[in-house]
Structure formats: C-alpha cells, structure tokens
Design a protein around this motif. Structure first.
Motif, short mmCIF file in Angstrom:
data_model
loop_
_atom_site.label_atom_id
_atom_site.label_comp_id
_atom_site.label_asym_id
_atom_site.label_seq_id
_atom_site.Cartn_x
_atom_site.Cartn_y
_atom_site.Cartn_z
N GLU A 216 0.83 -1.20 0.00
CA GLU A 216 0.00 0.00 0.00
C GLU A 216 0.87 1.25 0.00
N GLU A 217 0.39 2.30 -0.65
CA GLU A 217 1.10 3.57 -0.77
C GLU A 217 0.14 4.72 -0.47
N PRO A 218 0.26 5.40 0.71
CA PRO A 218 1.28 5.19 1.73
C PRO A 218 1.04 3.89 2.49
N GLY A 219 2.09 3.39 3.12
CA GLY A 219 1.97 2.12 3.82
C GLY A 219 2.98 2.00 4.93
N TYR A 220 3.05 0.81 5.50
CA TYR A 220 3.88 0.53 6.68
C TYR A 220 5.31 0.23 6.23
N PRO A 221 6.28 1.11 6.51
CA PRO A 221 7.64 0.92 5.99
C PRO A 221 8.30 -0.40 6.37
N PRO A 222 8.23 -0.88 7.63
CA PRO A 222 8.94 -2.13 7.96
C PRO A 222 8.48 -3.33 7.15
N ALA A 223 7.25 -3.31 6.63
CA ALA A 223 6.78 -4.46 5.85
C ALA A 223 7.56 -4.62 4.56
N ARG A 224 8.14 -3.56 4.05
CA ARG A 224 8.88 -3.63 2.80
C ARG A 224 10.24 -4.33 2.96
N LEU A 225 10.84 -4.13 4.14
CA LEU A 225 12.22 -4.54 4.34
C LEU A 225 12.46 -6.04 4.13
N PRO A 226 11.66 -6.95 4.69
CA PRO A 226 11.95 -8.37 4.47
C PRO A 226 11.93 -8.76 3.00
N TYR B 50 0.81 -7.17 -0.06
CA TYR B 50 0.73 -6.94 1.38
C TYR B 50 -0.27 -5.84 1.67
N VAL B 51 -1.26 -6.11 2.54
CA VAL B 51 -2.30 -5.13 2.83
C VAL B 51 -2.63 -5.12 4.32
N THR B 52 -3.20 -4.00 4.77
CA THR B 52 -3.72 -3.85 6.14
C THR B 52 -5.20 -3.50 6.04
N PRO B 53 -6.06 -4.46 5.70
CA PRO B 53 -7.44 -4.14 5.30
C PRO B 53 -8.36 -3.69 6.43
N ALA B 54 -8.15 -4.15 7.66
CA ALA B 54 -9.07 -3.77 8.73
C ALA B 54 -8.86 -2.33 9.18
N HIS B 55 -7.63 -1.84 9.08
CA HIS B 55 -7.30 -0.50 9.56
C HIS B 55 -6.05 -0.06 8.82
N ALA C 279 -0.30 -14.41 -3.92
CA ALA C 279 -0.61 -14.48 -2.49
C ALA C 279 -1.06 -13.11 -2.01
N VAL C 280 -1.96 -13.09 -1.03
CA VAL C 280 -2.37 -11.87 -0.34
C VAL C 280 -1.96 -12.02 1.12
N ILE C 281 -1.10 -11.14 1.58
CA ILE C 281 -0.63 -11.17 2.96
C ILE C 281 -1.43 -10.15 3.75
N GLU C 282 -2.28 -10.63 4.65
CA GLU C 282 -3.19 -9.78 5.41
C GLU C 282 -2.62 -9.53 6.79
N THR D 292 -12.37 -10.42 7.87
CA THR D 292 -11.00 -10.61 7.41
C THR D 292 -11.02 -11.14 5.98
N LEU D 293 -9.97 -10.83 5.24
CA LEU D 293 -9.82 -11.41 3.91
C LEU D 293 -9.72 -12.93 4.00
N GLN D 294 -9.07 -13.41 5.06
CA GLN D 294 -8.91 -14.84 5.21
C GLN D 294 -10.25 -15.56 5.33
N SER D 295 -11.20 -14.94 6.04
CA SER D 295 -12.50 -15.58 6.19
C SER D 295 -13.31 -15.57 4.91
#
Length: 489
Positions: A217-227, A258-263, A289-292, A308-311
C-alpha cells in the motif's frame, strides 16, 4: 563482584608474561574489562593457562605500574575506576580493511527509524503511533504464568521446541482467532513467530524468488517492505483511496500483495467489502498471495465488524499475520501466521532455519493466558479505555481544530490520521511544527515520518495508545493552538 572468565591465548613459550599483559591491556582498552571489574586471581589464571603463578603475577604488576589496575591486599586486583591510560586503537584491531562486504542490496536498507523504535519518552503528551498503554497491562496475571513455565518440572521448558510453535498456544490462537475474527483455522494452520516482522520474512523466503514483485500500500507501513527487499524482491507501491487498495493498479506480474485491510496503515480507513472481493478475485486470477496484516483490529469503536480477507477466501490465497504487540506488549515479540495447507511444511522449515523456535516458556504462558480468558478480559477492558480516547481525539479534531485538520474517518485501532490545512498544508511548516511541539512536551509524528511514501499528503498521525484521555485535548492545544490558532505564529 565475581571475576569474569578472561580468554587469554598463549603462543609458544616465549614472553608468556608479556602476552598475558598485552591481552589484558587490550581487554581494558576495548571495554571488555570495565572500570571496577576484578581480574581473575593469579593462581586461577595460571592454572587455566598452565603457567606458573609468578608469570601471571608479573603481568599484573606491569598493569599496576602503568595505571591500568589496582591491587587490594586480601581482596584482589581490579581495573582502575578513574585515570585509566588512553591509547589509539591498535592497528591489528582495525577491521576497516577487511575484504568482507555485504551483498549490494543491503547498501540501501536499514531498520525503520519510526515512532515504534524511539523507546520510552517523558513527554507530557505522547501521540506516538503503534504503542499500547503498557501501564494498564495485567502484569500480575502474566507474571506467575511465566514463572510457572521457568521451572525444571515444566513440560518442554528446558528442551528445544517445535518450530511451528507450542501446541497449546497454537490451539489457543486457533480458537481465539476463530471466535474474535472469524478466521477459519485449526492448530495445524498456525505457526508462531517472533513478531509480525519475522512472519513476513518467512513468507518471503517460502514464496519469493529474487526479482519477484511484491505490491504494498502507498502510503503504507515501511517495515513491511524490508523483508521483501532483503530477499531481492521488487517492491511496488500501489495507491489507496477511501475504500482501500486500488486493485486495478496492481501490476499484473505481482507475486504477493501486502495489505492492512481492517485499519489501513497509516490512514486508518477499512477496505470496503467490494474492494476486498475484487482483491481476492485478482489474486486467484493471477495465482498471487495476499498477505493480510490484521495488526490492531481487536480495538473497534463503532459500526459492524470488518470481515478478514482470510474468512472470505475460498481458494487458499490469503496468508493471515498478526501479533500480541498491540493487544499485550511489543516487548513480548510473539506473533503468528495462518497459512494455506500447501505452505505449512515449508514455513515450518523456514522457521527452523531462521531461529528454530520462539521462546517456549513465553509461548506456554501465553497459551494459558489465552485459555484462561485473561486475554479476552484484557482486550475488553482496553477497548473501553481506547474508545474513550478515540472519542476525545476525534471530537477535538473535528471541533476546535477543524480549520487546521481534516480527519480521516476511522473506527478501529490505536491511531487516527488528520490531513493538515491552511499554512500547515506546507510540508516544511508541518515538520517544523512537529519539531517545536516535541520541545514543548508533545511527541507527534507527521504522516511523512511514518509512511513509506515520503511525498504523502501533509498531515499528522495521532496515536492514542500511550496517552491518557485527559491529556489529549491539552496536547492538541499545545500542538495546534487554542481553537486552531497556533501559539508559534
């Protein structure tokens, strides 16, 4: 104070006392032996080195003569606490000329220097994002559970554990996630990790080849990019709007999203059901793959719970990740992932390769904490507390400060984002305002500081996990001025 074991290596039979002297002197200069530390008794060190006691004594006498140590009759020999001689670093200790270099991709990578990494603060008004209120955690309830697991009689406490995680914790998590988030899972689907960051790293190791594309996501959570970047993936930012990720903007060759769908981090809005459905269709069509990341959805303050996307996933494309960092304490470093069956064994092996397993006593204590209903009770109590704070901050931003702040609607989590208006719509003015606020006891971060996209629309991200409700409006007044008029203008 007990003397430390000191490693001394003797080469041959010549100048043994000098060799001991030089290695102890180096240990003092490099801080391995600190001021006040005792040196091993001469008899003991002589026995360990298979040399005469007098040989060690001669080295100690030289150290005393040069001012490195002091000898106390009947007590021992200690590193001086004041007046230690100084020296330039020895040439043979200089490693700058090493021929070893990291892979080129590491040159542009570094840990995120965001608000979650800044440690404790004494600020009167702490608006940092991503922090729960550690003052309200039930330490009295968890402490005896951990103590119980640190006994020799505790099952599994003294041996190595299953890389997938403690069986009791995996079962407790499966029940908890099924009840609280409608995640469709059983214990075999759950893998315990050392936080969400390790979960993302393991997913990348199992799914990605160097050069594969990951959408974030853009903007998004920076640490998620690093791995993903560290594994040689191409990371592409995809814009978000009021309904979440723009599915049509995902590059077709993307391997994982990679997404943060709930918030959504950091803006705060949930992904709409229509957009969720579209994302799952896209993933199935492209075999991706979708990483929730469901990072703080336990705290919801209005409206219907967000699925949740998983459900919603019926074709095994969603990998669900979470942690105890927001609902309990970040310092516990316990997270989890729920993956489709074909990935289980590979993820378990990747976890084994990374660190074998997360600390067993902590996992076992958390299993009991969850099974005994203590986690659910803590979440209910904190949900009430955070509801009060959420109402306080959203009410103030849409009231007194509406001329300077445009609140992004959010009904969950531990932070809200507000775009700035007027003179604070200028990024430089905004950054200066945040800097001056910190000097006056208000710790707050701009949207550019917590988002991967540094060119994001100007705004503040207000965390309310670590600040009391009564301190919120006074903090906003210090930051933005009474009724939107800045005290610094």
């Amino acid at each position: 104070m007990t003397a430390m074991d000191v490693h001394v290596t003797l080469d041959g039979q010549r100048d043994l006392s000098g060799q001991i002297y030089r290695q102890l002197r180096t240990a003092i200069h490099e801080g391995l032996l600190r001021p006040g530390d005792p040196l091993p008794p001469t008899r003991e060190l002589g026995r360990d080195l298979a040399v005469a006691r007098n040989t060690v004594g001669a080295a100690y006498e030289r150290l005393v003569a040069e001012g490195y140590v002091v000898s106390k009759v009947g007590s021992g020999t200690y590193v001086r606490t004041t007046g230690l001689p100084t020296r330039e670093a020895a040439a043979d200790a200089d490693t700058t000329g090493s021929g070893l270099r990291p892979r080129a991709l590491w040159a542009g990578l570094s840990p995120w220097a965001g608000p979650e990494t800044t440690g404790a603060t004494t600020a009167a008004h702490d608006f940092r994002v991503g922090l729960p209120d550690a003052r309200l955690f039930p330490y009295h309830a968890l402490r005896p559970l951990i103590a119980r697991e640190l006994r020799l009689s505790a099952a599994g406490a003294v041996g190595y554990g299953d890389p997938a995680g403690h069986a009791g914790l995996r079962a407790a998590l499966a029940r908890h996630l099924g009840l609280s988030r409608a995640v469709r899972t059983g214990p075999d689907d759950v893998l315990v990790t050392t936080g969400t960051q390790e979960a993302l790293d393991l997913v990348g190791r199992v799914l990605l080849e160097p050069g594969d594309r990951v959408a974030v996501e853009e903007p998004g959570y920076p640490p998620a990019r690093l791995p993903f970047l560290a594994q040689g993936a191409e990371v592409t930012g995809v814009p978000v709007d009021a309904e979440g990720l723009l599915v049509d903007a995902i590059p077709p060759d993307t391997r994982a999203v990679y997404v943060t769908p709930a918030h959504q981090f950091p803006l705060g809005m949930p992904m709409s059901l229509q957009r969720r459905t579209a994302l799952l269709r896209w993933a199935r069509r492209h075999g991706a793959a979708v990483i929730e990341d469901d990072y703080d959805s336990e705290f919801r303050f209005g409206g219907r719970p967000v699925e949740t996307l998983q459900s919603l996933d019926r074709h095994g494309h969603v990998i669900y990740v979470g942690s105890f960092s927001k609902v309990m304490l970040p310092s516990l470093r316990v997270g989890f992932l729920v993956a489709p069956a074909p990935l289980r064994e590979a993820l378990r092996t990747a976890k084994y390769a990374a660190d074998w397993h997360t600390a067993v006593p902590t996992q076992a204590a958390l299993a009991r904490f969850v099974d005994d209903g203590l986690l659910a009770r803590h979440i209910r109590r904190m949900r009430h507390t955070y509801t009060t704070r959420h109402e306080a901050i959203t009410g103030a931003l849409t009231g007194h400060f509406a001329d300077l702040a445009e609140l992004v609607p959010s009904a969950a989590g531990l932070h809200v984002t507000a775009f700035t208006r007027g003179h604070l719509a200028d990024p430089e003015a905004l950054a200066e305002r945040a800097r001056r606020a910190r000097a006056s006891g208000v710790v707050v971060h701009t949207l550019a500081e917590v988002a991967a996209n540094r060119s994001a629309r100007p705004g503040f991200v207000f965390g309310y996990g670590a600040i009391g409700a009564a301190d919120i409006e006074p903090g906003l007044h210090r930051l933005l001025g009474p009724r939107g008029k800045s005290p610094w203008i």
